[in-house]
Design an enzyme around this catalytic site. Structure first.
Site, PDB file in Angstrom:
ATOM      1  N   CYS A   8      39.095  43.115  30.939  1.00  0.00           N
ATOM      2  CA  CYS A   8      38.395  44.421  30.193  1.00  0.00           C
ATOM      3  C   CYS A   8      39.364  45.430  30.039  1.00  0.00           C
ATOM      4  CB  CYS A   8      37.320  44.718  31.088  1.00  0.00           C
ATOM      5  SG  CYS A   8      36.055  43.529  31.209  1.00  0.00           S
TER       6      CYS A   8
ATOM      7  N   GLU B 272      31.559  45.654  30.419  1.00  0.00           N
ATOM      8  CA  GLU B 272      32.710  46.497  29.438  1.00  0.00           C
ATOM      9  C   GLU B 272      32.917  45.593  28.158  1.00  0.00           C
ATOM     10  OE1 GLU B 272      34.696  46.787  33.564  1.00  0.00           O
ATOM     11  OE2 GLU B 272      33.201  45.384  32.755  1.00  0.00           O
TER      12      GLU B 272
ATOM     13  N   HIS C 124      31.267  40.287  30.755  1.00  0.00           N
ATOM     14  CA  HIS C 124      31.324  41.524  31.603  1.00  0.00           C
ATOM     15  C   HIS C 124      30.899  42.633  30.923  1.00  0.00           C
ATOM     16  CE1 HIS C 124      35.110  40.289  34.160  1.00  0.00           C
ATOM     17  NE2 HIS C 124      34.248  39.113  33.886  1.00  0.00           N
TER      18      HIS C 124
ATOM     19  N   CYS D 207      38.453  44.770  35.063  1.00  0.00           N
ATOM     20  CA  CYS D 207      39.396  43.914  35.442  1.00  0.00           C
ATOM     21  C   CYS D 207      40.421  43.934  34.502  1.00  0.00           C
ATOM     22  CB  CYS D 207      38.768  42.387  35.787  1.00  0.00           C
ATOM     23  SG  CYS D 207      38.020  41.938  33.929  1.00  0.00           S
TER      24      CYS D 207
END
Length: 152
Positions: free
Chosen positions: A85, A54, A52, A82
């Site tokens: 993260c 992040e 992801h 999410c």
């Protein structure tokens, strides 16, 4: 620099993700008004569930400063983080998270749930809605193109 300047860079990174066929999410980590880490979604490209924006930005920032502690850092991200993260944000001690668009399906900072309301040992400050329209437009355009491809 202002929140909009750093979010604009995150949006540029999100566009790179979209150009690669990835969900367009970009992120930057800032310390002392300087970007120390960047990332954009690479799940499909890397074949990794954890790739992801992040996570990649946090990992890059940790390498830059030589520590897992990102105290006094701000994370700018185009879509609400999410649960995974958000956990990384809490564990890395990021001071502030600025995100553009809420994610009502998977967001863990208020969209779907709010992990920052739990009594963890560190809770970041959260600012929502910086350049939200631009981030939503990028996401909407990406998914419209994806649906058209699937219909062909």
């Amino acid at each position: 620099m202002a929140h909009r300047d750093f979010m604009a860079r995150a949006l540029q990174l999100a566009q790179l993700a979209a150009d690669m066929g990835e969900v367009p999410v970009g992120a930057v980590v800032v310390k002392d008004n300087r970007i120390i880490g960047e990332g954009y979604n690479r799940r499909e490209t890397d074949g990794s569930a954890t790739a992801h924006a992040e996570i990649l930005a946090i990992e890059a920032a940790c390498r830059t400063i030589g520590s897992w502690r990102l105290e006094n850092c701000t994370l700018y991200v185009t879509l609400e983080p999410c649960a995974m993260c958000t956990g990384a944000i809490i564990n890395s001690r990021i001071k502030m998270v600025v995100f553009a668009a809420e994610d009502y399906k998977a967001g863990a900072m208020g969209g779907m749930c709010n992990l920052t309301q739990l009594p963890f040992n560190h809770i970041p400050e959260v600012i929502i809605g910086v350049m939200e329209e631009e981030a939503r437009a990028l996401l909407k355009g990406f998914f419209e193109k994806l649906r058209k491809k699937q219909c062909l």
